[in-house]
Scaffold this motif. Structure first.
Motif, PDB file in Angstrom:
ATOM      1  N   LYS A  96      13.868 -11.950   8.129  1.00 25.85           N
ATOM      2  CA  LYS A  96      12.615 -11.556   8.780  1.00 25.85           C
ATOM      3  C   LYS A  96      12.880 -10.944  10.141  1.00 25.85           C
ATOM      4  CE  LYS A  96       9.642 -14.945   6.498  1.00 25.85           C
ATOM      5  NZ  LYS A  96       8.857 -16.168   6.722  1.00 25.85           N
ATOM      6  N   ARG A 119      15.416 -14.934   3.171  1.00 19.79           N
ATOM      7  CA  ARG A 119      14.691 -13.703   3.502  1.00 19.79           C
ATOM      8  C   ARG A 119      14.967 -13.331   4.954  1.00 19.79           C
ATOM      9  NH1 ARG A 119       8.481 -13.977   2.215  1.00 19.79           N
ATOM     10  NH2 ARG A 119       9.417 -14.723   0.285  1.00 19.79           N
ATOM     11  N   GLY A 154      14.223 -16.874   6.976  1.00 22.63           N
ATOM     12  CA  GLY A 154      13.419 -17.444   5.904  1.00 22.63           C
ATOM     13  C   GLY A 154      13.916 -18.795   5.447  1.00 22.63           C
ATOM     14  N   PHE A 184       8.780 -22.957   3.324  1.00 22.96           N
ATOM     15  CA  PHE A 184       9.211 -22.457   4.641  1.00 22.96           C
ATOM     16  C   PHE A 184       9.068 -23.558   5.690  1.00 22.96           C
ATOM     17  CE2 PHE A 184       8.219 -18.170   2.874  1.00 22.96           C
ATOM     18  CZ  PHE A 184       9.477 -17.630   3.055  1.00 22.96           C
ATOM     19  N   LYS A 205      14.055 -22.496   4.232  1.00 28.59           N
ATOM     20  CA  LYS A 205      13.158 -23.336   3.435  1.00 28.59           C
ATOM     21  C   LYS A 205      13.827 -24.670   3.152  1.00 28.59           C
ATOM     22  CE  LYS A 205      11.132 -19.560   0.715  1.00 28.59           C
ATOM     23  NZ  LYS A 205      11.240 -18.891  -0.595  1.00 28.59           N
TER      24      LYS A 205
END
Lengths: 311, 223
Positions: A108, A106, A80, A87, A82
């Motif tokens: 994923k 995050r 994740g 993102f 950013k």
């Protein structure tokens, strides 16, 4: 030249290149990125030599602020990433501006992301490598994982802005299928045929006992034939599948040089990156392959890199 | 047992294990180092790294540059000339050790176990010139051969932490802890020498195949 300031280090972020070779005879393990394919692609995307050091980012939490305008690429796990809260795509050369914040927050897919920075990371080489070996307190950033307030030095370089937006073709990435191909190895005769057969049918889960030294797996135990359950310590390669006295499989990674557990075999070089991208709870299946097959698989992986190199 | 001919075992697609025997002996260990020297001197294209063990040599290679079969043939060819290989022996090193006290909490136990006096244990342990059989992870030095009078079982419960430089006995082996770590060995002393120093260009002080001797140091002498 300062490239980035560490605002939050995440659980385990280290500087790694492709490894330190030639010193295992002294007990200094190779270290290096666990997913070298991802690190190499990242470096090529930003115009570095493919063996240059990058950051190996484990799971989430890392937050960096750029000191200058530069070019980066994030490859490997999808954690994740950013820039300024938006993102950004993986496997792509990205522009980051002075003062902007890069964060990973995050999970994923996968376990380890690689951050390559144009110009590379300007820490000194120790025994021919910039890789961090935390137990030996050497390489990388003072031989330790990053901490808040660290300033990551980067190599002086004209930023190759013409590379911005360049991508590695996603469809050509090696597949993360949870299948580990294994060449049967040095002590296979220590184990019963029935338990070896079961080993190749069962699925094995990564336990929380997993780090860059090795990964303890959970699944049906291997059974000993009744002979010895240990060996005189001998040298290892990454991917060796060791079996403890109670039949528990342990996958060796890059921070161990010798071991006294018998080995069923070793995961092939072309599949080690999958182990590096496994996190506790993920499962693996094993498939026995012959040495010739392993070399073809490695050639394929090399081929996709050299095709990309040539572009 | 020592094998008549070394056995090359496949260890994955980039490792070969050259086994000279299946037990710890000085003869097997010397062959390991002769083979390693021979491999390194030959500068074989595709060989990446070597890891000497007690009685085997692991060779890490790039299978896209060198095949297992080719490497195996090379090893067998080099084996024929192993006697004539000159192995550069690292310089002999004396290692000062302060036996007993807080640095060697198990010295009394070892003496009691063998019905020897503490002085006798120190005398026997420091009378031998040892060979560094292997350097373990981060430079732990495994030494042979420990005189049989001092073979002592490991601790029932390992200690979570022993200091860097600790000298211990584990069954038929003796060794030096390069860095602080957990240990199940009987700790009989400690050296003030820095066995591992991350600040040095070459952090590992000792060398594989080096001969070493312990020099007992009294606490007074240190002052």
């Amino acid at each position: 030249m300062d490239g980035f300031e560490v605002l939050a280090p995440g659980p385990y972020t280290t500087i790694q290149d492709v490894g330190r070779f030639g010193y295992q005879r002294l007990g200094i393990p190779t270290s290096g990125a666990l997913d070298t394919f991802a690190l190499k692609v990242g470096n090529l995307l930003v115009g570095n030599l493919e063996g240059e050091a990058g950051l190996e980012v484990t799971l989430t939490g890392l937050k960096l602020r750029a000191f200058l305008d530069t070019l980066i690429a994030i490859t490997g796990a999808d954690l994740g990433a950013k820039i300024e809260g938006e993102f950004v795509p993986l496997w792509t050369a990205l522009s980051i501006k002075e003062g902007q914040v890069l964060s990973f927050d995050r999970i994923k897919r996968g376990c380890r992301a690689y951050l390559a920075i144009a110009g590379g990371i300007a820490v000194p080489e120790v025994m021919g490598s910039k890789s961090t070996y935390v137990k030996g307190r050497l390489g990388g950033m003072e031989g330790r994982p990053l901490k808040t307030g660290d300033r990551i030095p980067i190599g002086a370089k004209v930023i190759p802005t013409y590379l911005i937006g360049r991508e590695y073709p996603i469809e050509k990435l090696p597949k993360s299928d949870g299948l580990l191909r294994l060449v049967i190895g040095p002590q296979v005769d220590f184990f019963t045929d029935a338990s070896i057969k079961r080993f190749f049918q069962a699925s094995y889960k990564i336990t929380p006992m997993a780090d860059r030294m090795g990964i303890i797996l959970e699944g049906p135990p291997l059974e000993f034939t009744g002979g010895p359950r240990s060996i005189i310590s001998e040298g290892l390669v990454p991917g060796c599948l060791q079996v403890t006295g109670s039949g528990l499989p342990i996958l060796v990674l890059v921070e161990q040089t010798l071991g006294g557990y018998p080995k069923l075999g070793a995961v092939i070089a072309a599949d080690i990156w999958k182990v590096g991208q496994g996190k506790p709870g993920d499962t693996f299946l094993f498939k026995e392959v012959r040495l010739e097959h392993a070399i073809l698989a490695l050639q394929d992986l090399e081929q996709s890199l050299s095709t990309f190199r040539g572009i | 047992m020592l094998y008549d001919m070394p056995i090359c075992k496949i260890m994955g697609d980039r490792g070969v294990l050259v086994a000279f025997g299946d037990s710890v002996s000085q003869t097997a260990n010397q062959k390991v180092y002769a083979m390693e020297a021979s491999i390194l001197q030959s500068k074989i294209e595709g060989v990446i790294d070597t890891i000497p063990g007690y009685c085997s040599l692991a060779i890490l290679y790039n299978p896209l540059r060198l095949s297992f079969r080719r490497l195996q043939e090379t090893v067998m060819r080099l084996n024929k000339k192993l006697q004539t290989v000159s192995v550069a022996e690292p310089a002999f090193r004396e290692i000062p050790v302060e036996y007993g006290g807080e640095h060697g909490p198990d010295l009394d136990y070892v003496a009691g176990y063998h019905s020897l006096s503490v002085e006798e244990v120190i005398r026997i342990h420091s009378s031998v010139t040892y060979n560094i059989y292997v350097l373990g992870t981060t430079g732990f030095a495994y030494l042979g051969e420990l005189p049989e009078e001092l073979h002592t079982p490991r601790l029932q419960t390992p200690r979570p932490k022993v200091a860097a430089g600790s000298v211990g006995i584990g069954n038929n082996q003796t060794g030096i802890y390069a860095v602080e770590g957990p240990s199940g060995w009987q700790i009989i002393g400690r050296t003030s020498m820095k066995i591992y120093d991350a600040q040095m260009d070459m952090p590992v002080l000792l060398k594989p195949n080096q001969r070493v001797k312990f020099i007992p140091q009294s606490r007074e002498a240190k002052k």
